[in-house]
Design a protein around this motif. Structure first.
Motif, PDB file in Angstrom:
ATOM      1  N   VAL A  41       0.817  -1.241   0.035  1.00 46.00           N
ATOM      2  CA  VAL A  41      -0.124   0.072  -0.044  1.00 46.00           C
ATOM      3  C   VAL A  41       0.808   1.194   0.002  1.00 46.00           C
ATOM      4  N   GLY A  42       2.172   1.205   0.137  1.00 44.66           N
ATOM      5  CA  GLY A  42       2.910   2.165   0.258  1.00 44.66           C
ATOM      6  C   GLY A  42       4.210   2.021  -0.304  1.00 44.66           C
ATOM      7  N   ALA A  86       4.441   8.910   8.067  1.00 39.77           N
ATOM      8  CA  ALA A  86       3.352   9.568   8.433  1.00 39.77           C
ATOM      9  C   ALA A  86       2.155   9.641   7.488  1.00 39.77           C
ATOM     10  N   SER A  87       2.662  10.102   6.172  1.00 42.67           N
ATOM     11  CA  SER A  87       1.287  10.082   5.199  1.00 42.67           C
ATOM     12  C   SER A  87       1.144   8.532   4.916  1.00 42.67           C
ATOM     13  N   GLN A 137      -1.664   7.721   7.651  1.00 40.76           N
ATOM     14  CA  GLN A 137      -2.776   8.145   7.288  1.00 40.76           C
ATOM     15  C   GLN A 137      -3.731   7.431   6.366  1.00 40.76           C
ATOM     16  N   ALA A 138      -3.190   7.291   5.088  1.00 42.68           N
ATOM     17  CA  ALA A 138      -3.741   6.584   3.936  1.00 42.68           C
ATOM     18  C   ALA A 138      -4.167   5.453   4.384  1.00 42.68           C
ATOM     19  N   PRO A 190      -4.803   3.132   7.400  1.00 48.42           N
ATOM     20  CA  PRO A 190      -5.159   2.550   8.879  1.00 48.42           C
ATOM     21  C   PRO A 190      -4.926   1.507   9.320  1.00 48.42           C
ATOM     22  N   GLU A 199       4.500   8.072  17.002  1.00 52.56           N
ATOM     23  CA  GLU A 199       3.648   9.415  17.341  1.00 52.56           C
ATOM     24  C   GLU A 199       2.353   9.037  16.813  1.00 52.56           C
TER      25      GLU A 199
END
Ligand SMILES: Nc1ncnc2c1ncn2[C@@H]1O[C@H](COP(=O)(O)OP(=O)(O)OP(=O)(O)O)[C@@H](O)[C@H]1O
Ligand SMILES: Nc1ncnc2c1ncn2[C@@H]1O[C@H](COP(=O)(O)OP(=O)(O)OP(=O)(O)O)[C@@H](O)[C@H]1O
Ligand SMILES: [Mg+2]
Ligand SMILES: [Mg+2]
Lengths: 510, 312, 324, 324
Positions: free
Chosen positions: B167-168, B184-185, B188-189, B191, B213
């Motif tokens: 996914v990333g 971090a991004s 977010q995209a 979960p 975080e």
């Protein structure tokens, strides 16, 4: 003029010397400034006037000699220190911050020493407005970089007037000003002098010296020549002291009636630029020198720059020797033989960090190049030397940086650059700005000679006597339009001023 | 005297790029230890810059000193073909490590097997989060071993665990702040992100910070190690790290280079001797990798290891 | 001592007046010190290795210097150089003749320069920000074209590789090309009307415009030229390395600008010489090479390198100040 | 439409006249586009993460902007930031209280800035070359101090880590510090006589000197301030990552300068605002974060990023031209 206290010099300079490498700018100069006097400093270009004043202001360090302020020997090491001592200075070359507002520029020195940690822009603008109101119409909130050079000069003057100083040095403050603004300045100077402030006034305009100053000191070639009471001397004497010889007639003879020709060199029809000027039409006849007069900001420079395609989007017809020109860039104008001498030599007239020779050759490099565009350095140097000699340029060698020349000599380099291309028409915007009497007469003579050989000459000058003295015909510009024309007997200062300011009463009255 | 001994003064050089990088430190220690055992001198050389021209210049300057052999980490393979061949022709043996120049005449290549690392990481991820989960990778396009670690893992999943969903995939180039931003991004995209595979430690530091975080539960695995990621492993924030056996790389690298200088020791059962090749050819030596977990983390503290050792 | 001598004395005096003399002296001192410090320094092979290390970058330095003189700056040189390799490499792999592929790659780089020139002169943006964006975009194109992996090109024909790897006599072709480029542009810049306009424009753009010079055209051309020379450099690198590397030249811009500035180019335009810039390149490169040759600890190398850089410009500054 | 309105209309008109309006609009458009493109964009967590990504660098941007306004530039910001981490980290490992260690590290960075200021104002070298040398030296010091290895600082006390990792309410401390720094320096720069001199000096150093401003002192101080703020940023990074990384911040300088320039700072000095520079930082950072959020292919990211940068400055340029 009797308020001058004769026995108590506030500033006394003895045996000051200063050299720049091999050039001896000052050779043991003496100078004395009394309390409350307006003391003129005169001398040819490169005589050392600015250098002397720069030393007093702490910008330059002298090689030897002594400066006494209030009788105390003092070593001024920086403008900051000079300011603390109460010395204010209007520089020959305008030095303002272009990205900063007029108001902040005027109060830069005040801000610097201010004890208040916070800026009060409103108060600055208000106080700037008050001072500027007397000098001319300038918006205190405008950025200085957007102002034309003449208005910048006013800002520079306003700046010096806000300083709480005891000695005020004005280095050719009126070079780009018209008489109206100059007069305001002289009024202020006299008032300051009456308050006991001592003023050193540098100018090449004898009239100004003789109408406003108490004494005059003359420098020549970095040497002290003499100090005279203005009341007891004549402009001729001062000039003789300056140049070491008599300059008899200041202006060359004008065209005689039979010399006048009907042949039109340049014909301009309906020149218009959106907001700045409109419908400007005039023609230039063979042999004549045409003048453009007007108040500051009237649009003379803009018209001429527009004509040469230096600025703006201009419409209108330009015909040279009967041939209609299609000008798109300034390069086209130069190719056609039309050149423009800028009023702002430092900003757009010269390449200060380049040599004299490459400045002079810049307009048409092909002239000093052999086939294929290879620069012939010898030819380039010769060109600069020839023109330099013709204009009486004072310099070391032609490889010298232009920035190391005195202001007036820089102006001569700018003129040499224009002459280098053998133009058909020259527009000269304040051509003798900062040029000394001798050289000025020489430049006028050259212009006249050029005119006689058929070159079209158009002179813009803020100095009315110059226009009247040199030109055969003067066009008056008012708010971007031609307001009238004067020739022959009608060419008087009053007439020109009247045409320049009719319908502009508000500004004139202020 | 044994033939596995140097002549007096005989010197071997280890040449690398970005020479201040801590990765080389244990490699060079292994190199030195083997050299010491065999009575040889060593020099650590290369360029501090990430600049191929400079590394080639430094390699050629090494040759000016006529060493016996050079253990070389070529920044790029092909540009080194000509210099390596010239070295071999002039009688200097060259062995590559951690990056190869396969078309040159170098005699051996030693490295950790990036494919094996990727396979191990993939299996470990499946073991921890199951075989149908979302995962992400950070990468460093252009650096071949990092590229391999990432592409091999993705390919392995596609082939063996088709329900694993990528996914990333972000380039962070070993910059921890960039890795922080990217992670971090991605969090977010996605979960449901379950695992991350990071081919080096610098990016892992930033990724951990972002995961902590966001208070997300993401399994982080990475290659190489830094003191910070080591602490994160101890604290359980990073699941594990796969660290090439750098010491072995240097130690075996030295031996391979040494051997290459003494082809006469060996009469191989092949045509190499007659056809003019150096018989000491070893196409590929795997130095292996270590798995760093909470339990064994203390043994991977480089600062502790270097206590009392000379880095140069 | 004040009489103007002729012959040798005159030459020396002229030399002493040149801006570059300080740098030449510093480099000489460095050479002398190094030949005492290392027996390998003054060998032909070491000299060759050092020259090879800066020759190709030197071509980029030439382009940058001219651009700096015109008042511009270019941060994209590293990625544009890499892009030239990548474009030519990909074309070659797809069957294009290597010479034609190279010409196309150089043309593409020139076009990129023209694009930057457009944004600077027509739109009115600053060189810094335009070239920064292009630096990022060109690097992206390199990655996109190659997937981040170097392209191996050992199948390049030997006559093509010759420009990167061959020698004419004992002199490597790369160095011959470098010297030719330097001499040509040094001559052009000092002696031709065309390039003199570059100085005018950089010295005072407004005054240049008021001298009838199409300053935008000048800036457009210097911007284009710089990128074009990056293209040339990229092709030579490709021939030299026999591969195209998408990550080549990262950080090159600072090195290149530093070389030009050490050699007397001003970041505000109007001054600079090719000779000076090349001396700057040599200085930077010789320092790096020397540290490598002396086996200075890597942890000290940067510190020493930075300190030498700072001292060299300081000394050069004082020599120039003294000289007037 | 021509009457000068008061109240809301007046505020809007004043807003439209501000230089920063163009940037704000561009960022707004980007935000709107992104919130359509990704449902996660406009979440609190994403905003927080994006802000965390630029907050610390933003402190460096503040220092750089002030330096640029005064006419300087600093390439060493990345290595000086790293050096702050390394110094503080080493001191802490050797038993110094982390707060004192941090203060000493910031002091050391400030001293480095003062050193650069010395070379620029006293010796007369250019900021570019001095800071380039310092960039190399400071990186060397980082390597020397750590042997190139990151220093793990897991044992930092929680109250120290709090400045990098803690939150006040829902707002991370890092962001609070960032906002305070920005507000303070924005105010100082716009409203105090002390900082106005920075503008005067940068706009025309000679004019400022003639007005009695000690311009060398001003430049010295802005140079020092910039390095000092790098020190502060380094300490915050250290607290945030719990480690000191000797290789941190390589290439940071271009990013930081780009942010300031996008925000209207001029490389030739005299103009620039903190607000603008921060908007520039936000723009750059939001673009990067967005590309990551949309999971754009790495091979396309650079191309898109560069293109957006170029478009944004172009659009901003036209908005400002129209307005002015
Ligand atoms: N920075 C410098 N470097 C070299 N020579 C200089 C420098 N400044 C001034 N000079 C020389 O010093 C001499 C005196 O110059 P100065 O500017 O004082 O003349 P001036 O009397 O003010 O003339 P002007 O009426 O033209 O302004 C000139 O010969 C000039 O060329
Ligand atoms: N760059 C500029 N931007 C805005 N207004 C300008 C600019 N330059 C000139 N102006 C304005 O245009 C008008 C004409 O200026 P111009 O310089 O042509 O006047 P001028 O008659 O030559 O007088 P002088 O040169 O003595 O000031 C003035 O009102 C001036 O303020
Ligand atoms: Mg003068
Ligand atoms: Mg005018």
């Amino acid at each position: 003029m009797s308020t001058v206290d004769r026995d108590d010099p506030i500033l006394k300079i003895t045996k000051l010397t200063k050299s720049f490498g091999p050039i001896k700018a000052l050779r043991g100069v003496d100078f004395e400034l009394r309390r409350g006097e307006i003391h003129a400093l005169a001398g040819e270009n490169g005589a050392g006037k600015s250098t002397l004043m720069n030393i007093v202001d702490g910008i330059l360090k002298p090689d030897s000699g002594e400066i006494r302020l209030d009788g105390v020997p003092i070593n001024i090491t920086s403008p900051a220190m000079a300011q603390k001592l109460g010395i204010g200075f209007v520089h020959q070359e305008i030095a303002l911050c272009p990205d900063i507002t007029v108001a902040e520029n005027i109060f830069m020195g005040v801000t610097n020493t201010s004890r208040s940690p916070l800026m009060d822009y409103r108060a600055l603008e208000r106080r700037a407005g008050e001072i500027l109101h007397r000098l001319g119409d300038i918006n205190p909130a405008a950025l200085v970089g957007t102002l034309p050079i003449s208005q910048q000069q006013l800002v520079e003057i306003a700046k010096a007037l806000t300083l709480d100083c005891r000695v005020l040095i004005l280095d050719e403050p009126t070079a780009a000003l018209t008489e109206r603004e100059s007069r305001v300045l002289f009024d202020i100077m006299r008032k300051l002098a009456a308050q006991g402030i001592s003023i050193i006034y540098i100018s090449h305009r004898m009239v100004e010296i003789f109408e406003n100053c108490h004494r005059v000191t003359v420098l020549r070639d970095g040497q002290y020549i003499t100090t005279m009471n203005v009341a007891e001397t004549t402009p001729g004497d001062v000039v003789r002291a300056m140049v070491g010889r008599v300059i008899d007639s200041l202006y060359p003879p004008k065209l005689t009636a039979e010399e006048q020709s009907d042949e039109i060199i340049l014909d301009v029809r309906g020149l218009t630029e959106r907001s700045r000027f409109s419908d400007v039409s005039f023609s230039l006849r063979r042999g004549e020198i045409l003048g453009l007069a007007g108040l500051i900001g009237a649009g003379r420079s803009e018209i001429v720059k527009g004509l040469c395609r230096l600025e703006g989007e201009v419409s209108g017809e330009v015909t040279l020797h009967g041939r209609r020109l299609r000008l798109r860039h300034y390069a086209d104008s130069i190719a056609a033989g039309i050149v423009y001498l800028s009023e702002d030599r430092k900003g757009d007239g010269l390449f200060l960090d380049m040599s004299i020779a490459s400045n002079v050759s810049a307009l048409k490099l092909e002239q000093v190049a052999r086939g294929g565009g290879i620069i012939d350095e010898r030819a380039e140097a010769d060109q600069a030397e020839t023109l330099g000699a013709r204009l009486n340029l004072k310099y070391g060698h032609v490889g010298q940086q232009v920035s190391s020349l005195s202001g007036g000599n820089q102006q001569k380099v700018a003129i040499a650059k224009m002459l280098s291309v053998n133009p058909k028409v020259i527009f000269l915007d304040e051509p003798t700005r900062g040029v000394d009497v001798g050289a000025k007469a020489e430049i006028h003579r050259i212009l006249r000679d050029l005119a006689r050989t058929g070159v079209g000459i158009v002179v813009i000058s803020s100095e009315l006597p110059e226009l009247i003295g040199v030109c055969d015909r003067v066009l008056v510009v008012r708010e971007g339009r031609l307001a009238g024309e004067v020739t022959g007997e009608a060419m008087t200062e009053d007439r020109i001023m009247y045409l320049a300011s009719v319908g502009n009463e508000r500004r004139l009255a202020s | 005297q044994s033939k596995f001994q140097c002549e007096p003064g005989e010197t071997f050089i280890m040449n690398v790029m970005v020479s201040a990088h801590p990765y080389w430190v244990p490699v060079y220690q292994g190199f030195k230890q083997a050299a010491a055992a065999m009575g040889c001198q060593t020099v650590f050389s290369g360029t501090p810059d990430y600049d191929i021209t400079k590394q080639i210049a430094s390699f050629e300057q090494d040759l000016v000193k006529s060493p016996s052999g050079v253990l070389l980490h070529p920044m790029q393979s092909d540009p080194f073909i000509e210099p390596i061949d010239r070295a071999i022709d002039s009688g200097v043996s060259v062995v590559t490590f951690a990056a190869d120049s396969p078309n040159s005449k170098r005699t051996a290549y030693i490295t950790s097997d990036n494919l094996a690392e990727a396979k191990f990481a993939a299996e470990e991820i499946v073991k921890q989060v199951g075989d149908s989960a979302e995962y992400a990778v950070l990468e460093n396009p252009g650096q071949s071993n990092h590229d391999l670690r990432v592409t091999a893992l993705i390919a392995y999943f596609e082939k063996n665990y088709p329900n694993m969903k990528l996914v990333g995939r972000q380039a962070t180039n070993q910059d921890s702040n960039a890795a922080y931003r990217a992670t971090a991004s991605i969090l977010q995209a996605n979960p449901n992100l379950a695992a991350m595979w990071i081919p080096e430690a610098g990016s892992a530091e930033g990724a951990v910070a972002a995961v902590l975080e966001a208070k997300a539960k993401v399994l982080i695995m990475h290659a190489d190690v830094t003191p910070t990621t080591l602490e994160h492993i101890k604290a359980g924030n990073i699941h594990m790290s796969l660290n090439p056996n750098q010491g072995v790389q240097g130690f075996m690298g030295f031996i391979a280079t040494f051997l290459a200088t003494r082809p006469d020791l060996f009469d191989p059962f092949n045509d190499y001797k007659v056809s003019g090749y150096n018989p000491m050819q070893i196409p590929f030596i795997d130095n292996g990798f270590a798995v760093i977990t909470k339990e064994n983390a203390d043994s991977f503290d480089l600062n502790a290891y270097m206590q009392g050792r000379d880095p140069s | 001592m004040d009489r103007t001598g002729s012959g040798a004395a005159g030459t020396i005096r002229r030399l002493l007046r040149m801006r570059e003399t300080g740098l030449i002296l510093i480099i000489l001192v460095l050479f002398i010190a190094m030949s005492f410090a290392s027996p390998y320094f003054l060998t032909w092979n070491n000299m060759r290795a050092m020259a090879m290390a800066f020759a190709v970058e030197g071509i980029v330095v030439v382009g940058m210097t001219i651009l700096l003189i015109s008042g511009g700056i270019d941060l994209s040189v590293g990625s544009v150089t890499a892009l030239a390799m990548v474009i030519a490499g990909l074309l070659f792999l797809n069957g294009v003749d290597p010479w034609i592929a190279s010409a196309m790659a150089i043309a593409a780089c020139t076009a990129i320069g023209a694009g930057m020139g457009f944004f600077v002169t027509r739109v009115g943006l600053h060189h810094f920000i335009v070239s920064l964006a292009v630096m990022v975009i060109a690097r992206g194109l390199c990655l996109l074209g190659t997937g981040g992996r170097p392209i191996g090109l050992y199948t390049l024909p030997p006559e093509f590789k010759f420009i990167g790897q061959g020698s004419i006599g004992v002199i490597p072709v790369v160095i011959v090309i470098f010297v030719v480029v330097v001499l040509v542009f040094d001559f052009l810049l000092r002696r031709t009307t065309m390039f003199r306009k570059v100085f005018y424009t950089g010295s005072n753009e407004k005054a240049a415009a008021y001298s009838g010079i199409r300053t935008k055209k000048v800036v457009f051309l210097t911007t284009t030229l710089c990128s074009g020379l990056c293209g040339v450099a990229g092709i030579i690198y490709m021939a030299r390395f026999g591969s195209a590397q998408p990550t080549f030249g990262i950080g090159m811009e600072l090195n290149v600008i530093a070389a030009a500035v050490i050699g007397g180019a001003s970041l505000s335009g109007g001054t600079g010489t090719i000779l000076g810039a090349i001396l700057g390149t040599i200085l930077l490169s010789v320092v790096s090479s020397s540290l490598a040759l002396l086996d200075v600890s890597v942890y000290w190398q940067d510190i020493i390198r930075g300190s030498i850089l700072l001292s060299a410009v300081t000394i050069d500054h004082y020599i120039n100040k003294r000289r007037g």
